[in-house]
Design a protein around this motif. Structure first.
Motif, PDB file in Angstrom:
ATOM      1  N   LYS A   1      97.583  19.449  43.268  1.00  0.00           N
ATOM      2  CA  LYS A   1      97.756  19.605  41.826  1.00  0.00           C
ATOM      3  C   LYS A   1      96.411  19.404  41.122  1.00  0.00           C
ATOM      4  O   LYS A   1      96.092  20.113  40.167  1.00  0.00           O
ATOM      5  CB  LYS A   1      98.794  18.592  41.345  1.00  0.00           C
ATOM      6  N   GLU A   2      95.620  18.465  41.593  1.00  0.00           N
ATOM      7  CA  GLU A   2      94.311  18.193  40.996  1.00  0.00           C
ATOM      8  C   GLU A   2      93.390  19.403  41.110  1.00  0.00           C
ATOM      9  O   GLU A   2      92.619  19.689  40.193  1.00  0.00           O
ATOM     10  CB  GLU A   2      93.671  16.962  41.646  1.00  0.00           C
TER      11      GLU A   2
ATOM     12  N   HIS B   1      91.855  25.147  36.234  1.00  0.00           N
ATOM     13  CA  HIS B   1      92.344  25.363  34.870  1.00  0.00           C
ATOM     14  C   HIS B   1      91.323  24.853  33.851  1.00  0.00           C
ATOM     15  O   HIS B   1      90.983  25.558  32.891  1.00  0.00           O
ATOM     16  CB  HIS B   1      93.689  24.660  34.687  1.00  0.00           C
ATOM     17  N   THR B   2      90.808  23.658  34.054  1.00  0.00           N
ATOM     18  CA  THR B   2      89.826  23.079  33.133  1.00  0.00           C
ATOM     19  C   THR B   2      88.558  23.914  33.094  1.00  0.00           C
ATOM     20  O   THR B   2      88.013  24.175  32.017  1.00  0.00           O
ATOM     21  CB  THR B   2      89.510  21.626  33.538  1.00  0.00           C
TER      22      THR B   2
ATOM     23  N   GLU C   1      98.936  26.155  29.915  1.00  0.00           N
ATOM     24  CA  GLU C   1      98.926  24.907  30.674  1.00  0.00           C
ATOM     25  C   GLU C   1      99.687  25.103  31.987  1.00  0.00           C
ATOM     26  O   GLU C   1     100.700  25.807  32.024  1.00  0.00           O
ATOM     27  CB  GLU C   1      99.569  23.784  29.859  1.00  0.00           C
ATOM     28  N   PRO C   2      99.206  24.475  33.074  1.00  0.00           N
ATOM     29  CA  PRO C   2      99.975  24.533  34.325  1.00  0.00           C
ATOM     30  C   PRO C   2     101.349  23.916  34.128  1.00  0.00           C
ATOM     31  O   PRO C   2     101.537  23.035  33.285  1.00  0.00           O
ATOM     32  CB  PRO C   2      99.136  23.683  35.285  1.00  0.00           C
ATOM     33  N   LYS C   3     102.305  24.410  34.909  1.00  0.00           N
ATOM     34  CA  LYS C   3     103.656  23.864  34.822  1.00  0.00           C
ATOM     35  C   LYS C   3     104.297  23.821  36.197  1.00  0.00           C
ATOM     36  O   LYS C   3     103.851  24.508  37.126  1.00  0.00           O
ATOM     37  CB  LYS C   3     104.513  24.684  33.862  1.00  0.00           C
TER      38      LYS C   3
ATOM     39  N   VAL D   1      94.362  22.533  41.160  1.00  0.00           N
ATOM     40  CA  VAL D   1      94.858  23.476  40.150  1.00  0.00           C
ATOM     41  C   VAL D   1      94.318  23.078  38.785  1.00  0.00           C
ATOM     42  O   VAL D   1      93.807  23.906  38.024  1.00  0.00           O
ATOM     43  CB  VAL D   1      96.405  23.530  40.144  1.00  0.00           C
ATOM     44  N   ASP D   2      94.416  21.783  38.475  1.00  0.00           N
ATOM     45  CA  ASP D   2      93.928  21.293  37.184  1.00  0.00           C
ATOM     46  C   ASP D   2      92.416  21.514  37.023  1.00  0.00           C
ATOM     47  O   ASP D   2      91.957  21.848  35.929  1.00  0.00           O
ATOM     48  CB  ASP D   2      94.262  19.809  37.006  1.00  0.00           C
ATOM     49  N   ASN D   3      91.656  21.338  38.088  1.00  0.00           N
ATOM     50  CA  ASN D   3      90.199  21.539  38.016  1.00  0.00           C
ATOM     51  C   ASN D   3      89.849  22.987  37.705  1.00  0.00           C
ATOM     52  O   ASN D   3      88.968  23.256  36.875  1.00  0.00           O
ATOM     53  CB  ASN D   3      89.523  21.093  39.309  1.00  0.00           C
TER      54      ASN D   3
ATOM     55  N   TYR E   1     103.310  23.922  41.408  1.00  0.00           N
ATOM     56  CA  TYR E   1     102.599  23.616  40.168  1.00  0.00           C
ATOM     57  C   TYR E   1     101.638  24.765  39.941  1.00  0.00           C
ATOM     58  O   TYR E   1     100.781  25.035  40.797  1.00  0.00           O
ATOM     59  CB  TYR E   1     101.868  22.291  40.349  1.00  0.00           C
TER      60      TYR E   1
ATOM     61  N   LYS F   1      89.209  26.995  31.049  1.00  0.00           N
ATOM     62  CA  LYS F   1      89.375  26.657  29.635  1.00  0.00           C
ATOM     63  C   LYS F   1      88.022  26.340  28.993  1.00  0.00           C
ATOM     64  O   LYS F   1      87.725  26.817  27.894  1.00  0.00           O
ATOM     65  CB  LYS F   1      90.333  25.474  29.516  1.00  0.00           C
TER      66      LYS F   1
END
Length: 115
Positions: free
Chosen positions: A70-71, A77-78, A89-91, A73-75, A97, A81
């Motif tokens: 998940k981290e 995404h950030t 936003e991821p969901k 994916v968030d990296n 995720y 952005k």
């Protein structure tokens, strides 16, 4: 049997290549500015980009880049952005995720971590 190659027709090879190199670690294996351009992923996946006009994929067509966590994916995404891309936003979905982004070249990419 593994799927290890795909060819995408895109509106702009250069922008698409740069996007894939920057956010998904692809390496250019052919000369930049040629048609087609061949990209190689870290896992040996071969992605060929061909120049087209008025490219249109079916609404549900997309390619996916599974991540280990998940981290991760968030990296991604950030990073997108911060670079100014409009990304939802991821969901959490039934398969993981995830988030989707329309890539330069006019096709959708899914970034996900399996649950």
């Amino acid at each position: 049997m593994e799927l290890k190659h795909i060819n995408l027709t895109v509106d702009n090879i250069g922008e698409t290549r740069e996007f894939l190199q920057t956010y998904f670690d692809f390496t250019l294996k052919t000369e930049a500015g040629k048609n087609p351009e061949v990209l190689l992923g870290k896992d040996g996946f071969i992605l060929t980009l061909m120049q087209g006009k008025d490219v249109s994929y079916p609404k549900t067509f997309h390619i996916g880049f599974p991540q280990k966590s998940k981290e991760d994916v968030d990296n991604i995404h950030t990073s997108l952005k911060v670079a100014g891309y409009k990304v939802p936003e991821p969901k959490v979905t039934p398969h993981g995720y995830t988030f989707y982004i329309k890539a330069p070249g006019n096709f959708m990419i899914e970034v996900l971590a399996f649950r």
